[in-house]
Scaffold this motif. Sequence first.
Motif, PDB file in Angstrom:
ATOM      1  N   ARG A 172       0.832  -1.204   0.000  1.00 19.80           N
ATOM      2  CA  ARG A 172       0.000   0.000   0.000  1.00 19.80           C
ATOM      3  C   ARG A 172       0.863   1.248   0.000  1.00 19.80           C
ATOM      4  NH1 ARG A 172      -4.785  -1.109   3.028  1.00 19.80           N
ATOM      5  NH2 ARG A 172      -5.002   1.116   3.374  1.00 19.80           N
ATOM      6  N   ALA A 173       0.407   2.267  -0.720  1.00 16.33           N
ATOM      7  CA  ALA A 173       1.139   3.535  -0.729  1.00 16.33           C
ATOM      8  C   ALA A 173       0.876   4.333   0.534  1.00 16.33           C
ATOM      9  CB  ALA A 173       0.732   4.357  -1.955  1.00 16.33           C
ATOM     10  N   VAL A 174      -0.316   4.163   1.119  1.00 13.99           N
ATOM     11  CA  VAL A 174      -0.676   4.816   2.370  1.00 13.99           C
ATOM     12  C   VAL A 174      -1.081   3.722   3.348  1.00 13.99           C
ATOM     13  CG1 VAL A 174      -2.237   6.418   3.517  1.00 13.99           C
ATOM     14  CG2 VAL A 174      -1.472   6.889   1.189  1.00 13.99           C
ATOM     15  N   ALA A 175      -0.370   3.603   4.443  1.00 10.18           N
ATOM     16  CA  ALA A 175      -0.640   2.506   5.368  1.00 10.18           C
ATOM     17  C   ALA A 175      -0.184   2.849   6.770  1.00 10.18           C
ATOM     18  CB  ALA A 175       0.058   1.221   4.896  1.00 10.18           C
ATOM     19  N   ARG A 176      -0.856   2.237   7.711  1.00 13.39           N
ATOM     20  CA  ARG A 176      -0.428   2.297   9.104  1.00 13.39           C
ATOM     21  C   ARG A 176       0.350   1.034   9.425  1.00 13.39           C
ATOM     22  NH1 ARG A 176      -6.009   2.738  12.043  1.00 13.39           N
ATOM     23  NH2 ARG A 176      -6.464   1.234  10.405  1.00 13.39           N
ATOM     24  N   PRO A 177       1.221   1.074  10.417  1.00 14.09           N
ATOM     25  CA  PRO A 177       1.905  -0.161  10.809  1.00 14.09           C
ATOM     26  C   PRO A 177       0.904  -1.142  11.398  1.00 14.09           C
ATOM     27  CG  PRO A 177       2.332   1.580  12.403  1.00 14.09           C
ATOM     28  CD  PRO A 177       1.620   2.231  11.251  1.00 14.09           C
ATOM     29  N   ASP A 217      -4.871  12.692   9.028  1.00 11.12           N
ATOM     30  CA  ASP A 217      -5.179  12.455   7.626  1.00 11.12           C
ATOM     31  C   ASP A 217      -4.687  11.084   7.169  1.00 11.12           C
ATOM     32  OD1 ASP A 217      -6.425  14.892   7.264  1.00 11.12           O
ATOM     33  OD2 ASP A 217      -4.571  15.923   6.737  1.00 11.12           O
ATOM     34  N   ILE A 218      -3.489  10.710   7.624  1.00  8.01           N
ATOM     35  CA  ILE A 218      -2.956   9.401   7.259  1.00  8.01           C
ATOM     36  C   ILE A 218      -3.845   8.286   7.805  1.00  8.01           C
ATOM     37  CG2 ILE A 218      -1.009   7.826   7.534  1.00  8.01           C
ATOM     38  CD1 ILE A 218       0.831  10.247   7.617  1.00  8.01           C
ATOM     39  N   ASP A 219      -4.241   8.424   9.064  1.00 11.99           N
ATOM     40  CA  ASP A 219      -5.103   7.409   9.672  1.00 11.99           C
ATOM     41  C   ASP A 219      -6.454   7.347   8.969  1.00 11.99           C
ATOM     42  OD1 ASP A 219      -3.320   6.486  11.500  1.00 11.99           O
ATOM     43  OD2 ASP A 219      -3.995   7.760  13.148  1.00 11.99           O
ATOM     44  N   ARG A 220      -6.970   8.491   8.574  1.00 12.15           N
ATOM     45  CA  ARG A 220      -8.278   8.533   7.932  1.00 12.15           C
ATOM     46  C   ARG A 220      -8.253   7.769   6.596  1.00 12.15           C
ATOM     47  NH1 ARG A 220     -11.381  12.540   4.866  1.00 12.15           N
ATOM     48  NH2 ARG A 220      -9.418  13.590   4.440  1.00 12.15           N
ATOM     49  N   ASP A 259      -8.531   0.233   4.504  1.00  8.02           N
ATOM     50  CA  ASP A 259      -8.604  -1.050   5.217  1.00  8.02           C
ATOM     51  C   ASP A 259     -10.025  -1.606   5.183  1.00  8.02           C
ATOM     52  OD1 ASP A 259      -5.930  -1.078   5.809  1.00  8.02           O
ATOM     53  OD2 ASP A 259      -6.161  -0.284   7.844  1.00  8.02           O
ATOM     54  N   ALA A 260     -11.006  -0.745   5.431  1.00  5.50           N
ATOM     55  CA  ALA A 260     -12.408  -1.180   5.413  1.00  5.50           C
ATOM     56  C   ALA A 260     -12.803  -1.642   4.011  1.00  5.50           C
ATOM     57  CB  ALA A 260     -13.321  -0.048   5.880  1.00  5.50           C
ATOM     58  N   ALA A 261     -12.342  -0.909   2.988  1.00  6.80           N
ATOM     59  CA  ALA A 261     -12.664  -1.298   1.616  1.00  6.80           C
ATOM     60  C   ALA A 261     -12.016  -2.637   1.262  1.00  6.80           C
ATOM     61  CB  ALA A 261     -12.204  -0.216   0.646  1.00  6.80           C
TER      62      ALA A 261
END
Length: 296
Positions: free
Chosen positions: A93-98, A162-165, A171-173
Amino acid sequence: MAKRYGGTYSPGGPTTPQPDAGARFRGRRAQNVSIAARAMYLVPLPLLFAGLGEVMQGDATGMAVELGAFGILMLSAVLLNEGRRAEEAYHARAVARPPAIPRKMFAAVATTLGIFLAAGLAGGSGILGGLIFAAAAGAAQVLAFGLDPMKRKGMEGASEFDIDRVARALDAAEETVADILTSVRGVGDRHLEARVEKMLSAVRDVFRTVEADPRDLTRARKFLSIYLVGARDATRRFAELYSRNRDAAARAEYEALLDDLEASFRQHRDELLRDDKVALDVEIEVLRERLQRDGL
């Protein structure tokens, strides 16, 4: 009576268009299977046999220690392999949380404890020897497989909110996509599964567009909440119906819906790239009416 064989690629065979065989892999990374990580499931097996041998000899303490070490090392193998899968999803993923749970770190701790029990108590190396072996085993595992990702990535310069959002929305998708795949695989029809994968390749294109420009998240979230959730619900209803009676009419209607959804996802991606809010809102309303009208 003899019957001539005729298949899709036979002369005079059916001409029904087949879904793109490569669609299920488009936009997805190949899974990196680690033989070394899988082999960690085999490492504790001697402790299982040793523990069973202690049962035959009537040594309850030795049995408890060796079977306990076996269980802890098996848990370590599970955590390690789950941690690697979570890490692959993070890097894809280009945008991700650990990962919320540092599984690889917990796996190293479990390995350290398991080796201490096996070497220090069951193996006769003593407390000091057991600690040395355990520390060496834990360090070797960390060096071999690394630790879990610890930082958020993507949207450089953006706030953590914003990153978390964005990460939560994607993640939900992704969970909804997994639900769709689970439902259609339960039907046991390879053609339908490939057709759904082709539609989902368009969904993943939308994900990548949002990752590239998270400003599109608000409109994309509204779109995905209708289109993607609608596709999931329709797939569940179709799978239940088709598994019972193999209704050809329901299948044709479902495939027509997949065609419309795929076209809408691809159009939505283009509209996000053009930043065409008016066209997107009209398209959302049209599909909302379609999903309310159609029932499989």
